[in-house]
Design an enzyme around this catalytic site. Structure first.
Site, PDB file in Angstrom:
ATOM      1  N   SER A   1       0.847  -1.187   0.000  1.00  0.00           N
ATOM      2  CA  SER A   1       0.000   0.000   0.000  1.00  0.00           C
ATOM      3  C   SER A   1       0.880   1.232   0.000  1.00  0.00           C
ATOM      4  CB  SER A   1      -0.899   0.009   1.230  1.00  0.00           C
ATOM      5  OG  SER A   1      -0.107   0.276   2.371  1.00  0.00           O
ATOM      6  N   LYS A   2       0.230   2.386   0.007  1.00  0.00           N
ATOM      7  CA  LYS A   2       0.970   3.654  -0.051  1.00  0.00           C
ATOM      8  C   LYS A   2       2.001   3.775   1.067  1.00  0.00           C
ATOM      9  CE  LYS A   2      -2.171   6.595  -2.602  1.00  0.00           C
ATOM     10  NZ  LYS A   2      -3.598   6.452  -2.275  1.00  0.00           N
ATOM     11  N   ARG A   3       1.718   3.121   2.178  1.00  0.00           N
ATOM     12  CA  ARG A   3       2.653   3.162   3.306  1.00  0.00           C
ATOM     13  C   ARG A   3       4.045   2.698   2.903  1.00  0.00           C
ATOM     14  NH1 ARG A   3       2.167  -0.482   7.258  1.00  0.00           N
ATOM     15  NH2 ARG A   3       0.684  -1.752   6.098  1.00  0.00           N
ATOM     16  N   HIS A   4       4.103   1.803   1.896  1.00  0.00           N
ATOM     17  CA  HIS A   4       5.390   1.229   1.505  1.00  0.00           C
ATOM     18  C   HIS A   4       6.106   2.069   0.452  1.00  0.00           C
ATOM     19  CE1 HIS A   4       2.950  -2.273   2.908  1.00  0.00           C
ATOM     20  NE2 HIS A   4       4.036  -2.430   3.641  1.00  0.00           N
ATOM     21  N   GLY A   5       5.568   3.244   0.157  1.00  0.00           N
ATOM     22  CA  GLY A   5       6.182   4.082  -0.872  1.00  0.00           C
ATOM     23  C   GLY A   5       5.261   4.178  -2.072  1.00  0.00           C
TER      24      GLY A   5
END
Ligand code: GLU
Length: 470
Positions: free
Chosen positions: A240-244
């Site tokens: 997800s966006k959390r991972h970049g």
């Protein structure tokens, strides 16, 4: 006779093309190419509240950038409502579907009750046997799922996966406003478009038994299924966006080459021995489901960066020069519409590609070739532009001005003769020169640097450096 392969990528335009979607598109594309088949693009935009034209454009753009051209389409489901309606009517006429008048409130009530009793949260079938319509209510259409037995998915990647039919809900196939729902449209379209292989993320595996029951109800042959393993972040949570960055266009913006991203994406779930770098032709030739793993794949940005560097090193300089132009504009090295000598730029790029991991890094390093002037790194200036180097730089400047042939070999001769005359190592001249020419201490070899920079700029910068030493 071998069967004619037809596959499809069916994104919902409710967001940008993301890493997972791009991988699904790529596996479909590769399989089509591998089998001489057809790759269909279908936009699943029936959820009108969340689908936008902007996202459709973004998906097309992302696919184009990755080179995943479709052979047919893009089709849009919102343009096919007539067709879905016909299929729903068929099921109604054959008694395989029914109108359901239960209100959302009623359903919610029953759901809560079932939950408190620990019963499965599925529709209780109340309207299945209803004889008369309920006046003043627009019904939904539900599909009659079998209540006994099992539905078996025979998956090319997962193997055999069985589902108990009693767990399957009487699926809503048409909403009360008359619009069809995902499981219905997907089956109708896959039938209508004669899709032979359904390759998609395994987040859809739970939909497959429902869809198989629809195939059966329509009396159609079932296509083959291949559900791709999930993509996880480094913490093993779903990517997800959390991972970049997860959108494909973000990788364009960050200076990745499309070939590098394609190469990276294919390795998310697929392997071929321990080979890491593949040409597109190799991928097409080698691709098969046998080499798709069952386990989830982990997204590794460092590996993607490494691959990008490999691609930058191995891409012909002429192409790199073309690719880097928009980044030179973005980095403010050149202005838009500024004419750049492409032959010269290719040569400049050649000297820098080994040390550039992205097109942004490449563009940034090209700055000292292109800019009129350089800015000194203070530390480098202090260390190398001083009384000790002044004389050497003056002599070098004179030497450069009187060279008859200006090339790497002649430059080497000039540097060597000055070093010998003053009894110093070559580095004693090269390093101050490097600072004078680039502002810092990191650059390609000094002779290629000067060769690409050209006599005029080189002399001007050395003069300036001498001036700063006073
Ligand atoms: N439209 C679905 C999605 O974007 C894909 C449907 C399918 O591949 O069957 O998740």
């Amino acid at each position: 006779m071998t069967e004619k392969v037809r596959v499809r990528f069916a994104p919902s335009p409710t967001g940008f093309l993301h890493i997972g979607g791009a991988r699904t598109a790529l596996f479909n594309w590769l399989y089509a190419k591998n089998r001489g088949g057809t790759f269909v693009l279908r936009i699943e935009d029936t959820d009108r509240s969340r689908s936008t034209d902007e996202y459709i454009d973004a998906i097309n753009e992302g696919m184009q950038w990755l080179g995943l051209d479709s052979d047919e389409g893009p089709f849009r489901q919102t343009e096919r409502f007539e067709i879905y309606k016909k299929y729903v009517d068929t099921l109604m006429n054959e008694g395989k579907a029914y109108h359901c008048y239960c209100s959302p409130e009623e359903l919610e009530e029953r759901r809560k009750e079932a939950m408190s009793q620990g019963k499965p949260l599925k529709y209780n079938g109340k309207c299945r046997s209803l004889k008369e319509p309920v006046p003043g209510v627009n019904p939904v259409v539900r599909f009659k799922m079998p209540r006994e037995g099992q539905t078996v998915v025979d998956d090319l990647i997962k193997g055999t996966v069985s589902f108990e039919n009693e767990q399957l809900d009487d699926l809503i196939i048409q909403r009360s406003d008359g619009t069809p729902t995902y499981n219905l449209t997907v089956v109708v379209d896959d039938v209508d478009m004669e899709i032979t292989h359904i390759i998609r993320g395994d987040d859809h595996l739970n939909n497959t038994p429902k869809q198989l029951q629809l195939y059966k109800a329509f009396g159609y042959d079932v296509p083959k299924f291949a559900h791709l393993p999930m993509i996880l972040g480094s913490d093993k949570a779903r990517l997800s966006k959390r991972h970049g960055a997860t959108s494909v266009t973000a990788y364009y913006d960050m200076g990745y080459l499309p070939e590098a991203l394609v190469n990276y994406l294919v390795r998310l779930g697929w392997s071929y021995g321990d080979q890491e770098v593949f040409t597109k032709d190799e991928l097409i030739q080698y691709f098969s489901f046998e080499n798709v793993g069952k386990a989830a794949a982990v997204f590794n940005p460092e590996k993607l960066l490494w691959l990008n560097q490999q691609y930058i090193i191995n891409t012909p300089p002429e192409r790199l020069a073309e690719l880097v132009i928009p980044f030179l504009v973005k980095e403010g090295v050149i202005v838009e519409d500024q004419a750049v000598n492409m032959q010269w730029l290719s040569k400049a790029v050649t000297t820098l590609k080994e040390r550039s991991r992205t097109l942004i890094e490449l563009a940034a390093s090209l700055r000292y070739y292109i800019a009129e002037d350089v800015e000194y790194d203070e530390k480098a200036k202090k260390k190398f532009l001083n009384e000790k180097s002044r004389g050497l730089l003056v002599e070098l400047k004179k030497g450069l001005q009187s060279m008859t042939e200006f090339n790497e070999a002649e430059l080497k001769k000039l540097f060597t003769s000055i070093a010998e005359k003053h009894d110093v190592k070559l580095g004693k001249i090269a390093q101050p020169t490097r600072v004078a020419l680039t502002g810092g201490t990191q650059s390609p070899g000094i002779f290629e640097l000067i060769d690409v920079l050209g006599r005029e700029k080189t002399v001007k910068r050395i003069e300036k450096a001498i001036g700063t030493i006073q």
